[in-house]
Motif scaffolding. Structure first.
Motif, PDB file in Angstrom:
ATOM      1  N   SER A  81       0.865  -1.181   0.000  1.00 24.49           N
ATOM      2  CA  SER A  81       0.000   0.000   0.000  1.00 24.49           C
ATOM      3  C   SER A  81       0.897   1.224   0.000  1.00 24.49           C
ATOM      4  O   SER A  81       1.858   1.301   0.779  1.00 24.49           O
ATOM      5  CB  SER A  81      -0.904   0.032   1.240  1.00 24.49           C
ATOM      6  OG  SER A  81      -1.703  -1.120   1.335  1.00 24.49           O
ATOM      7  N   GLU A  82       0.570   2.198  -0.854  1.00 22.60           N
ATOM      8  CA  GLU A  82       1.341   3.434  -0.917  1.00 22.60           C
ATOM      9  C   GLU A  82       0.395   4.622  -0.779  1.00 22.60           C
ATOM     10  O   GLU A  82      -0.647   4.680  -1.441  1.00 22.60           O
ATOM     11  CB  GLU A  82       2.113   3.531  -2.226  1.00 22.60           C
ATOM     12  CG  GLU A  82       3.199   2.482  -2.375  1.00 22.60           C
ATOM     13  CD  GLU A  82       4.005   2.682  -3.647  1.00 22.60           C
ATOM     14  OE1 GLU A  82       3.421   2.498  -4.752  1.00 22.60           O
ATOM     15  OE2 GLU A  82       5.189   3.029  -3.560  1.00 22.60           O
ATOM     16  N   TRP A  83       0.774   5.556   0.097  1.00 20.84           N
ATOM     17  CA  TRP A  83       0.016   6.783   0.316  1.00 20.84           C
ATOM     18  C   TRP A  83       0.873   7.966  -0.115  1.00 20.84           C
ATOM     19  O   TRP A  83       2.033   8.080   0.305  1.00 20.84           O
ATOM     20  CB  TRP A  83      -0.347   6.930   1.795  1.00 20.84           C
ATOM     21  CG  TRP A  83      -1.301   5.903   2.313  1.00 20.84           C
ATOM     22  CD1 TRP A  83      -1.029   4.599   2.598  1.00 20.84           C
ATOM     23  CD2 TRP A  83      -2.693   6.104   2.616  1.00 20.84           C
ATOM     24  NE1 TRP A  83      -2.162   3.966   3.059  1.00 20.84           N
ATOM     25  CE2 TRP A  83      -3.186   4.867   3.089  1.00 20.84           C
ATOM     26  CE3 TRP A  83      -3.542   7.210   2.558  1.00 20.84           C
ATOM     27  CZ2 TRP A  83      -4.510   4.705   3.495  1.00 20.84           C
ATOM     28  CZ3 TRP A  83      -4.859   7.048   2.958  1.00 20.84           C
ATOM     29  CH2 TRP A  83      -5.339   5.809   3.412  1.00 20.84           C
ATOM     30  N   PHE A  84       0.291   8.830  -0.938  1.00 18.19           N
ATOM     31  CA  PHE A  84       0.958  10.052  -1.383  1.00 18.19           C
ATOM     32  C   PHE A  84       0.081  11.224  -0.935  1.00 18.19           C
ATOM     33  O   PHE A  84      -1.055  11.362  -1.389  1.00 18.19           O
ATOM     34  CB  PHE A  84       1.136  10.066  -2.898  1.00 18.19           C
ATOM     35  CG  PHE A  84       1.842   8.845  -3.439  1.00 18.19           C
ATOM     36  CD1 PHE A  84       3.226   8.796  -3.478  1.00 18.19           C
ATOM     37  CD2 PHE A  84       1.123   7.744  -3.890  1.00 18.19           C
ATOM     38  CE1 PHE A  84       3.878   7.672  -3.970  1.00 18.19           C
ATOM     39  CE2 PHE A  84       1.758   6.624  -4.380  1.00 18.19           C
ATOM     40  CZ  PHE A  84       3.150   6.593  -4.420  1.00 18.19           C
ATOM     41  N   ILE A  85       0.613  12.063  -0.054  1.00 14.95           N
ATOM     42  CA  ILE A  85      -0.197  13.076   0.615  1.00 14.95           C
ATOM     43  C   ILE A  85       0.415  14.463   0.415  1.00 14.95           C
ATOM     44  O   ILE A  85       1.620  14.648   0.621  1.00 14.95           O
ATOM     45  CB  ILE A  85      -0.313  12.762   2.121  1.00 14.95           C
ATOM     46  CG1 ILE A  85      -1.041  11.423   2.317  1.00 14.95           C
ATOM     47  CG2 ILE A  85      -1.023  13.881   2.869  1.00 14.95           C
ATOM     48  CD1 ILE A  85      -0.980  10.903   3.733  1.00 14.95           C
ATOM     49  N   GLN A  86      -0.435  15.426   0.042  1.00 14.45           N
ATOM     50  CA  GLN A  86      -0.042  16.824  -0.051  1.00 14.45           C
ATOM     51  C   GLN A  86      -1.037  17.670   0.746  1.00 14.45           C
ATOM     52  O   GLN A  86      -2.251  17.503   0.587  1.00 14.45           O
ATOM     53  CB  GLN A  86      -0.009  17.299  -1.502  1.00 14.45           C
ATOM     54  CG  GLN A  86       1.106  16.672  -2.334  1.00 14.45           C
ATOM     55  CD  GLN A  86       1.153  17.251  -3.738  1.00 14.45           C
ATOM     56  OE1 GLN A  86       0.138  17.314  -4.423  1.00 14.45           O
ATOM     57  NE2 GLN A  86       2.326  17.680  -4.155  1.00 14.45           N
ATOM     58  N   VAL A  87      -0.504  18.552   1.602  1.00 15.07           N
ATOM     59  CA  VAL A  87      -1.351  19.430   2.404  1.00 15.07           C
ATOM     60  C   VAL A  87      -0.871  20.867   2.201  1.00 15.07           C
ATOM     61  O   VAL A  87       0.277  21.189   2.507  1.00 15.07           O
ATOM     62  CB  VAL A  87      -1.310  19.062   3.900  1.00 15.07           C
ATOM     63  CG1 VAL A  87      -2.336  19.888   4.673  1.00 15.07           C
ATOM     64  CG2 VAL A  87      -1.584  17.568   4.099  1.00 15.07           C
ATOM     65  N   ALA A  88      -1.760  21.709   1.680  1.00 11.16           N
ATOM     66  CA  ALA A  88      -1.390  23.075   1.303  1.00 11.16           C
ATOM     67  C   ALA A  88      -1.498  24.030   2.494  1.00 11.16           C
ATOM     68  O   ALA A  88      -1.846  23.643   3.623  1.00 11.16           O
ATOM     69  CB  ALA A  88      -2.274  23.544   0.149  1.00 11.16           C
ATOM     70  N   ASP A  89      -1.218  25.296   2.234  1.00 11.92           N
ATOM     71  CA  ASP A  89      -1.227  26.358   3.240  1.00 11.92           C
ATOM     72  C   ASP A  89      -2.577  26.405   3.971  1.00 11.92           C
ATOM     73  O   ASP A  89      -3.625  26.570   3.347  1.00 11.92           O
ATOM     74  CB  ASP A  89      -0.958  27.692   2.544  1.00 11.92           C
ATOM     75  CG  ASP A  89      -0.876  28.861   3.505  1.00 11.92           C
ATOM     76  OD1 ASP A  89      -0.906  28.634   4.724  1.00 11.92           O
ATOM     77  OD2 ASP A  89      -0.772  30.004   3.020  1.00 11.92           O
ATOM     78  N   GLY A  90      -2.550  26.232   5.290  1.00 16.37           N
ATOM     79  CA  GLY A  90      -3.774  26.260   6.073  1.00 16.37           C
ATOM     80  C   GLY A  90      -4.616  25.009   6.001  1.00 16.37           C
ATOM     81  O   GLY A  90      -5.663  24.924   6.661  1.00 16.37           O
ATOM     82  N   GLY A  91      -4.201  24.026   5.210  1.00 14.40           N
ATOM     83  CA  GLY A  91      -4.922  22.762   5.136  1.00 14.40           C
ATOM     84  C   GLY A  91      -4.719  21.945   6.398  1.00 14.40           C
ATOM     85  O   GLY A  91      -3.675  22.043   7.066  1.00 14.40           O
ATOM     86  N   ARG A  92      -5.709  21.105   6.735  1.00 11.71           N
ATOM     87  CA  ARG A  92      -5.641  20.283   7.940  1.00 11.71           C
ATOM     88  C   ARG A  92      -6.092  18.866   7.612  1.00 11.71           C
ATOM     89  O   ARG A  92      -7.197  18.665   7.107  1.00 11.71           O
ATOM     90  CB  ARG A  92      -6.519  20.887   9.040  1.00 11.71           C
ATOM     91  CG  ARG A  92      -5.973  22.222   9.567  1.00 11.71           C
ATOM     92  CD  ARG A  92      -6.900  22.840  10.595  1.00 11.71           C
ATOM     93  NE  ARG A  92      -8.108  23.388   9.973  1.00 11.71           N
ATOM     94  CZ  ARG A  92      -9.146  23.871  10.666  1.00 11.71           C
ATOM     95  NH1 ARG A  92      -9.143  23.836  11.982  1.00 11.71           N
ATOM     96  NH2 ARG A  92     -10.188  24.366  10.017  1.00 11.71           N
ATOM     97  N   LEU A  93      -5.213  17.916   7.897  1.00  9.50           N
ATOM     98  CA  LEU A  93      -5.477  16.507   7.594  1.00  9.50           C
ATOM     99  C   LEU A  93      -5.344  15.670   8.858  1.00  9.50           C
ATOM    100  O   LEU A  93      -4.350  15.776   9.589  1.00  9.50           O
ATOM    101  CB  LEU A  93      -4.496  15.981   6.547  1.00  9.50           C
ATOM    102  CG  LEU A  93      -4.543  14.462   6.302  1.00  9.50           C
ATOM    103  CD1 LEU A  93      -5.854  14.046   5.644  1.00  9.50           C
ATOM    104  CD2 LEU A  93      -3.352  14.003   5.469  1.00  9.50           C
ATOM    105  N   HIS A  94      -6.339  14.805   9.089  1.00 12.36           N
ATOM    106  CA  HIS A  94      -6.272  13.798  10.148  1.00 12.36           C
ATOM    107  C   HIS A  94      -6.538  12.445   9.504  1.00 12.36           C
ATOM    108  O   HIS A  94      -7.671  12.142   9.123  1.00 12.36           O
ATOM    109  CB  HIS A  94      -7.298  14.085  11.239  1.00 12.36           C
ATOM    110  CG  HIS A  94      -7.180  13.155  12.408  1.00 12.36           C
ATOM    111  ND1 HIS A  94      -8.101  13.131  13.424  1.00 12.36           N
ATOM    112  CD2 HIS A  94      -6.250  12.212  12.725  1.00 12.36           C
ATOM    113  CE1 HIS A  94      -7.745  12.220  14.316  1.00 12.36           C
ATOM    114  NE2 HIS A  94      -6.625  11.644  13.909  1.00 12.36           N
ATOM    115  N   LEU A  95      -5.497  11.644   9.351  1.00  9.47           N
ATOM    116  CA  LEU A  95      -5.583  10.311   8.759  1.00  9.47           C
ATOM    117  C   LEU A  95      -5.435   9.272   9.868  1.00  9.47           C
ATOM    118  O   LEU A  95      -4.394   9.202  10.526  1.00  9.47           O
ATOM    119  CB  LEU A  95      -4.483  10.133   7.709  1.00  9.47           C
ATOM    120  CG  LEU A  95      -4.315   8.728   7.113  1.00  9.47           C
ATOM    121  CD1 LEU A  95      -5.573   8.281   6.398  1.00  9.47           C
ATOM    122  CD2 LEU A  95      -3.111   8.694   6.177  1.00  9.47           C
ATOM    123  N   ASP A  96      -6.475   8.474  10.081  1.00  8.05           N
ATOM    124  CA  ASP A  96      -6.457   7.489  11.171  1.00  8.05           C
ATOM    125  C   ASP A  96      -7.192   6.227  10.742  1.00  8.05           C
ATOM    126  O   ASP A  96      -8.325   5.962  11.156  1.00  8.05           O
ATOM    127  CB  ASP A  96      -7.101   8.087  12.431  1.00  8.05           C
ATOM    128  CG  ASP A  96      -6.937   7.185  13.643  1.00  8.05           C
ATOM    129  OD1 ASP A  96      -6.142   6.221  13.576  1.00  8.05           O
ATOM    130  OD2 ASP A  96      -7.600   7.436  14.663  1.00  8.05           O
TER     131      ASP A  96
END
Length: 234
Positions: A81-96
């Protein structure tokens, strides 16, 4: 089977999703989504690629509906499994996501690559366990799991981490990466668990990685949570 998922979170709008293969995505709220299995995957030889983009100012809570079970096939024992993640200015990510359980005789590899803006918020949890409850110890001893996490923030490296489970020893791992997080390092006196204070590239806030090892993911998650008590509001 090859599975591809692409998720784009946009400020003020529902996430945009494209999916092929053995996974689908269900929007469970304006800022949340769950991955759902639509076929038995990963089997030996299967590959899963998930691309997540959180645009400027957007928020995404991403989880899975149930645990994932990696099984060997008649032809191959390995899957990935491969995850490719990009989070921009002010972005908020919760991966669980829920844990991945690697059945006896199966080998599964997970890799996660994150590129984030210095003003982003990123929380990434990972949980893995070797063997199912009904399996014999000699079968569980043939299971293997390897996970890697690579994080770049503001163009600089924050984390390069790799961990493998297999053979004898601990069967489960739980980890949480948090950015920003300026807490110092800490070690549990009662469990195989530690919180690391990570290096800071110029212009980047602090980050931490908390990791716990245990016989089961339930115990590993509990130990990890004990060192990861301070919530980050999303």
């Amino acid at each position: 089977m090859h599975t591809e998922i692409e998720i784009v979170a946009r400020c003020g709008r529902s996430p945009r999703v494209a999916a092929t293969g053995g996974l689908a995505l269900r929007r469970t709220g304006p800022e949340s989504a769950h991955l759902i299995s639509t076929a038995a995957t990963p089997l030996g030889g299967d590959t899963i690629a998930v691309r997540v983009t959180v645009e400027a100012g957007a928020v995404l809570h991403l989880r899975t509906v149930a645990a994932t079970i990696a099984l060997p096939s008649a032809e191959r024992i390995d899957s990935s499994s491969e995850w490719f993640i990009q989070v921009a200015d002010g972005g908020r990510l919760h991966l669980d996501p829920e844990p991945i359980v690697v059945a006896g005789g199966a080998h599964h590899r997970t890799s996660t690559s994150v590129v984030a803006h210095p003003d982003a918020t990123v929380i990434i949890a990972e949980h893995a366990q070797l063997g199912r409850v009904t399996e014999l110890p000699e079968h569980i001893a043939r299971a293997r799991w390897e996970g890697s996490l690579r994080v770049d923030i503001g163009g600089g490296p924050v984390l390069r981490h790799r961990l493998a489970l297999g053979g004898t020893g601990h069967r489960a791992v739980s980890s949480v990466f948090r950015y920003p997080d300026t807490r110092p390092a800490d070690v549990s006196p009662d469990a195989y668990a530690a919180r690391l204070e990570l290096a800071r590239p110029p212009g980047v806030n602090g980050a931490t990685l908390t990791t716990a090892l245990a016989p089961t993911t339930t115990r590993a998650r509990t130990s990890c949570d004990e060192l990861d008590l301070a919530p980050v509001a999303l």
